[in-house]
Design an enzyme around this catalytic site. Structure first.
Site, mmCIF file in Angstrom:
data_model
loop_
_atom_site.group_PDB
_atom_site.id
_atom_site.type_symbol
_atom_site.label_atom_id
_atom_site.label_comp_id
_atom_site.label_asym_id
_atom_site.label_seq_id
_atom_site.Cartn_x
_atom_site.Cartn_y
_atom_site.Cartn_z
ATOM 1 N N GLU A 162 2.352 21.443 17.548
ATOM 2 C CA GLU A 162 1.009 21.804 17.077
ATOM 3 C C GLU A 162 0.912 21.558 15.572
ATOM 4 O OE1 GLU A 162 -1.778 22.543 18.776
ATOM 5 O OE2 GLU A 162 -2.422 22.176 16.732
ATOM 6 N N LYS A 221 7.339 16.498 14.187
ATOM 7 C CA LYS A 221 6.783 17.773 13.694
ATOM 8 C C LYS A 221 7.539 18.241 12.447
ATOM 9 C CE LYS A 221 4.660 21.488 13.210
ATOM 10 N NZ LYS A 221 3.292 21.562 12.727
ATOM 11 N N ARG A 261 -2.989 4.823 -1.848
ATOM 12 C CA ARG A 261 -1.673 4.956 -1.208
ATOM 13 C C ARG A 261 -1.162 6.390 -1.305
ATOM 14 N NH1 ARG A 261 1.217 0.610 -4.782
ATOM 15 N NH2 ARG A 261 -0.014 1.847 -6.252
ATOM 16 N N CYS A 277 5.851 28.215 8.302
ATOM 17 C CA CYS A 277 6.381 26.926 8.777
ATOM 18 C C CYS A 277 7.195 26.137 7.763
ATOM 19 C CB CYS A 277 5.234 26.067 9.276
ATOM 20 S SG CYS A 277 4.464 26.739 10.746
ATOM 21 N N GLN A 279 8.983 26.402 4.910
ATOM 22 C CA GLN A 279 10.365 26.710 4.536
ATOM 23 C C GLN A 279 11.283 26.683 5.752
ATOM 24 O OE1 GLN A 279 11.338 29.589 1.504
ATOM 25 N NE2 GLN A 279 12.586 30.702 2.964
HETATM 26 P P1 NAD Z 1 4.037 34.234 16.247
HETATM 27 O O1 NAD Z 1 5.214 35.021 15.841
HETATM 28 O O2 NAD Z 1 2.695 34.512 15.674
HETATM 29 O O3 NAD Z 1 3.870 34.328 17.840
HETATM 30 C C1 NAD Z 1 4.931 34.201 18.742
HETATM 31 C C2 NAD Z 1 4.735 35.212 19.871
HETATM 32 O O4 NAD Z 1 5.700 34.956 20.893
HETATM 33 C C3 NAD Z 1 4.925 36.668 19.451
HETATM 34 O O5 NAD Z 1 3.729 37.399 19.711
HETATM 35 C C4 NAD Z 1 6.102 37.157 20.326
HETATM 36 O O6 NAD Z 1 5.954 38.496 20.763
HETATM 37 C C5 NAD Z 1 6.035 36.207 21.493
HETATM 38 N N1 NAD Z 1 7.293 36.081 22.234
HETATM 39 C C6 NAD Z 1 8.540 35.845 21.738
HETATM 40 N N2 NAD Z 1 9.415 35.760 22.734
HETATM 41 C C7 NAD Z 1 8.741 35.946 23.892
HETATM 42 C C8 NAD Z 1 9.100 35.965 25.266
HETATM 43 N N3 NAD Z 1 10.371 35.742 25.637
HETATM 44 N N4 NAD Z 1 8.141 36.186 26.175
HETATM 45 C C9 NAD Z 1 6.867 36.395 25.798
HETATM 46 N N5 NAD Z 1 6.445 36.384 24.516
HETATM 47 C C10 NAD Z 1 7.385 36.155 23.580
HETATM 48 O O7 NAD Z 1 4.437 32.700 16.000
HETATM 49 P P2 NAD Z 1 3.438 31.463 15.730
HETATM 50 O O8 NAD Z 1 3.039 31.422 14.305
HETATM 51 O O9 NAD Z 1 2.390 31.442 16.793
HETATM 52 O O10 NAD Z 1 4.437 30.243 15.948
HETATM 53 C C11 NAD Z 1 4.907 29.883 17.230
HETATM 54 C C12 NAD Z 1 5.589 28.543 17.128
HETATM 55 O O11 NAD Z 1 4.651 27.546 16.711
HETATM 56 C C13 NAD Z 1 6.729 28.470 16.118
HETATM 57 O O12 NAD Z 1 7.733 27.625 16.619
HETATM 58 C C14 NAD Z 1 6.084 27.843 14.905
HETATM 59 O O13 NAD Z 1 7.008 27.136 14.115
HETATM 60 C C15 NAD Z 1 5.107 26.880 15.541
HETATM 61 N N6 NAD Z 1 3.942 26.533 14.701
HETATM 62 C C16 NAD Z 1 3.293 27.490 13.978
HETATM 63 C C17 NAD Z 1 2.160 27.163 13.233
HETATM 64 C C18 NAD Z 1 1.429 28.198 12.433
HETATM 65 O O14 NAD Z 1 0.542 27.810 11.678
HETATM 66 N N7 NAD Z 1 1.729 29.469 12.543
HETATM 67 C C19 NAD Z 1 1.682 25.862 13.270
HETATM 68 C C20 NAD Z 1 2.340 24.905 14.028
HETATM 69 C C21 NAD Z 1 3.472 25.269 14.750
HETATM 70 C C1 UDX Z 2 1.309 23.953 7.770
HETATM 71 C C2 UDX Z 2 0.902 22.514 8.114
HETATM 72 O O1 UDX Z 2 -0.152 22.096 7.225
HETATM 73 C C3 UDX Z 2 0.417 22.438 9.552
HETATM 74 O O2 UDX Z 2 0.116 21.099 9.895
HETATM 75 C C4 UDX Z 2 1.514 22.980 10.452
HETATM 76 O O3 UDX Z 2 1.084 22.948 11.794
HETATM 77 C C5 UDX Z 2 1.896 24.389 10.055
HETATM 78 O O4 UDX Z 2 2.298 24.416 8.679
HETATM 79 P P1 UDX Z 2 -0.003 26.185 7.170
HETATM 80 O O5 UDX Z 2 1.324 26.652 6.707
HETATM 81 O O6 UDX Z 2 -0.780 27.027 8.101
HETATM 82 O O7 UDX Z 2 0.140 24.757 7.861
HETATM 83 O O8 UDX Z 2 -0.950 25.926 5.884
HETATM 84 P P2 UDX Z 2 -1.007 24.767 4.787
HETATM 85 O O9 UDX Z 2 -2.427 24.478 4.540
HETATM 86 O O10 UDX Z 2 -0.152 23.623 5.114
HETATM 87 O O11 UDX Z 2 -0.452 25.500 3.490
HETATM 88 C C6 UDX Z 2 0.907 25.871 3.363
HETATM 89 C C7 UDX Z 2 1.160 26.441 1.996
HETATM 90 O O12 UDX Z 2 1.085 25.419 0.998
HETATM 91 C C8 UDX Z 2 0.153 27.500 1.566
HETATM 92 O O13 UDX Z 2 0.806 28.541 0.888
HETATM 93 C C9 UDX Z 2 -0.785 26.756 0.645
HETATM 94 O O14 UDX Z 2 -1.405 27.586 -0.269
HETATM 95 C C10 UDX Z 2 0.189 25.800 -0.034
HETATM 96 N N1 UDX Z 2 -0.453 24.589 -0.565
HETATM 97 C C11 UDX Z 2 -1.051 23.707 0.269
HETATM 98 C C12 UDX Z 2 -0.434 24.356 -1.940
HETATM 99 O O15 UDX Z 2 0.098 25.156 -2.714
HETATM 100 N N2 UDX Z 2 -1.024 23.230 -2.427
HETATM 101 C C13 UDX Z 2 -1.633 22.309 -1.612
HETATM 102 O O16 UDX Z 2 -2.148 21.307 -2.123
HETATM 103 C C14 UDX Z 2 -1.649 22.565 -0.214
#
Ligand code: NAD
Ligand code: UDX
Length: 463
Positions: A162, A221, A261, A277, A279
């Site tokens: 995602e 990703k 570019r 994400c 870090q």
């Molecule tokens: P989150 O912690 O918000 O949600 C994860 C959920 O999964 C929690 O509510 C937890 O209780 C549940 N869970 C864990 N183990 C479980 C199990 N065995 N059965 C049922 N539920 C269970 O996490 P998130 O931010 O939604 O991230 C999920 C994944 O997506 C991660 O791998 C993350 O890296 C990835 N991701 C996150 C973002 C973002 O912006 N947050 C974007 C892209 C990808």
């Molecule tokens: C990121 C990726 O953008 C997304 O594609 C992935 O699915 C999840 O991780 P997110 O962490 O939700 O998304 O937000 P993002 O807009 O990427 O910002 C990440 C951090 O970088 C924030 O703290 C933001 O403030 C900072 N940032 C972003 C900057 O300091 N400067 C910028 O120009 C852009």
């Protein structure tokens, strides 16, 4: 193969919004989002959709439109798995905090638990989709577990990472730059890929749906997040040089961003990137590279994190040195705690680390964030374990009114770029503060000239 029932394991920041949008766009598919966390599921089911656990602009309307029709939130994980033709795994994959790879590798225990639960419960063929961000080659581990059920059920494993960003999740899901689907090159694998392509094709143009092999999808990703974070660390590195040389980082960013570019996006200098994400995924990439003996590759990417840690730390140091080398007993107001605007998510927010450094110098912090609760702020600080919970509680006051938060302060630090901060009555804030009144703008958000005219001592990043 036509998918009629989807189950998503994990009702978090990804599972919730992603499934709400699939349900809205595909009324012919029943989507059930399950989680072990009862409180979270109850909040997703709250009659008032403003109380859903994830704050994202536009999300409560999407949930309101589909919930109860073809979108369901439940804690009955086994039942949802058993019913589904397609299962998304969207659980958290945090950095390991123990054992081998501690502080670097992704902790895959929740993923493995899901795989084992699916293996135990499934009685009909399933397509299992990796939605979580995973180390390259995780699909083979999932497959190993699923292929040993001994009950003849066939599984196909797809990778469908995602790319949504928080704060713009709904918009990103409605109109993604691309959707990436990785699967097996076998005929069965291709059929599974097609089933998922057909779901997205309900609203995403076909030329934006990319299909690859599983490993490319998994690695893309981590690569995308590494490149994005690297841009932020690159501009932040230049911000420090700007401060020494009289250059202005905003002008530099504009000048380089007009090169097609390079492009103009993701060049905003800041107090440091946060979020769940960047870090975590870079540390994971570094760990993977090291595990293959690719030390130069690992060192290259680790530098992105080193620079980011430096940027957070030097922001706190600058506050201390500007306030005459002591903040002990001084009131410093934080505007913003979330890691970026338009989200209530605070994971890895720069604010946490800056606060921690200032509390160690005995500052008194007052925090206002439009969407983050006091409970969350204290939990973030307590998690660091730098001092006792009692000391954290003593050192910090969380206000729900920005003017009250700023009253009597020695300095204000802007940690999140919430739009509303620009609209405040800054004269009123100035009048209520101790003089000289300092503003440390960690987001280059406010109007420097207007603030200086009022009388503030204003410092931004990179100029
Ligand atoms: P989150 O912690 O918000 O949600 C994860 C959920 O999964 C929690 O509510 C937890 O209780 C549940 N869970 C864990 N183990 C479980 C199990 N065995 N059965 C049922 N539920 C269970 O996490 P998130 O931010 O939604 O991230 C999920 C994944 O997506 C991660 O791998 C993350 O890296 C990835 N991701 C996150 C973002 C973002 O912006 N947050 C974007 C892209 C990808
Ligand atoms: C990121 C990726 O953008 C997304 O594609 C992935 O699915 C999840 O991780 P997110 O962490 O939700 O998304 O937000 P993002 O807009 O990427 O910002 C990440 C951090 O970088 C924030 O703290 C933001 O403030 C900072 N940032 C972003 C900057 O300091 N400067 C910028 O120009 C852009």
């Amino acid at each position: 193969m036509e998918i009629k029932r989807i189950c998503c394991i994990g009702a978090g920041y990804v599972g919730g919004p992603t499934m709400a949008v699939i349900a809205q766009k595909c009324p012919h598919i029943k989507v059930t989002v399950v989680d072990l966390n009862e409180k979270r599921i109850a909040a997703w089911n709250d009659v008032n959709t403003d109380n859903i656990p994830v704050y994202e602009p536009g999300l409560s309307d999407v949930v309101a439109a589909a919930r109860g029709r073809n979108l369901f939130f439940s804690t009955e994980v086994d039942k949802a798995i058993a019913e589904a033709d397609m299962i998304f795994i969207s659980v958290n994959t945090p950095t390991k905090t123990y054992g081998v790879g501690k502080g670097m590798a992704a902790d895959l225990k929740y993923i493995e638990l899901c795989a084992r639960q699916i293996a135990r419960v499934a009685k009909t063929d399933k397509i299992v989709v990796e939605k979580s961000t995973l180390p390259v080659r995780t699909a083979s581990a999932i497959k190993d577990i699923l292929d040993h059920t001994g009950n003849g059920v066939q599984f196909q494993i797809l990778s469908n990472p995602e790319f949504l960003a928080e704060g713009t999740a709904v918009q990103d899901l409605f109109a993604p730059d691309r959707v990436l689907i990785g699967g097996d090159t076998t005929p069965e694998g291709q059929k599974a890929i097609q089933a998922l392509v057909d779901i997205y094709a309900n609203w995403v143009p076909k030329d934006r749906i990319l299909t690859t092999n599983v490993w490319s999808s998994e690695l893309s990703k981590l690569t995308a997040n590494a490149f994005l974070a690297q841009r932020v660390s690159s501009i932040n590195a230049m911000s420090e040089l700007c401060e020494k040389t009289g250059a202005d980082v905003n002008e530099v960013a504009r000048a380089i961003g007009m090169d097609s570019r390079i492009g103009p996006k993701f060049l905003k200098s800041s107090v440091g990137f946060g979020g769940s994400c960047f870090q975590k995924d870079i540390l994971n990439l570094v760990y993977i590279a090291k595990s293959y003996g690719l030390n130069e590759v690992a060192d290259y990417w680790e530098q992105v994190i080193i620079m980011n840690d430096h940027q957070k730390r030097r922001f706190a140091k600058n506050i201390i040195s500007t306030l005459y080398n002591t903040v002990s007993g001084k009131k410093i107001t934080f505007l913003g705690w979330a890691f970026k605007k338009d989200t209530n998510d605070t994971r890895e927010s720069a604010a946490i680390y800056v606060a921690d450094d200032l509390l160690s110098e005995q500052a008194h912090l007052s925090v206002y964030d439009p969407k983050v609760t006091e409970e969350q702020i204290l939990a973030d600080l307590n998690y660091l374990d730098t001092r006792s919970e009692t000391e954290n509680t003593k050192g910090i006051i969380v206000e729900n009114n920005p003017y009250a938060a700023c009253e009597g302060a020695h300095a204000i630090a802007v940690l999140t770029e919430w739009d509303e901060f620009k609209e405040y009555d800054w004269q009123k804030i100035y009048d209520s503060m101790l003089k000289p009144a300092f503003v440390f703008d960690g987001r280059n958000l406010l109007d420097k000239k207007a603030l200086e005219k009022i009388g503030f001592v204003y410092q931004s990043i990179g100029s």
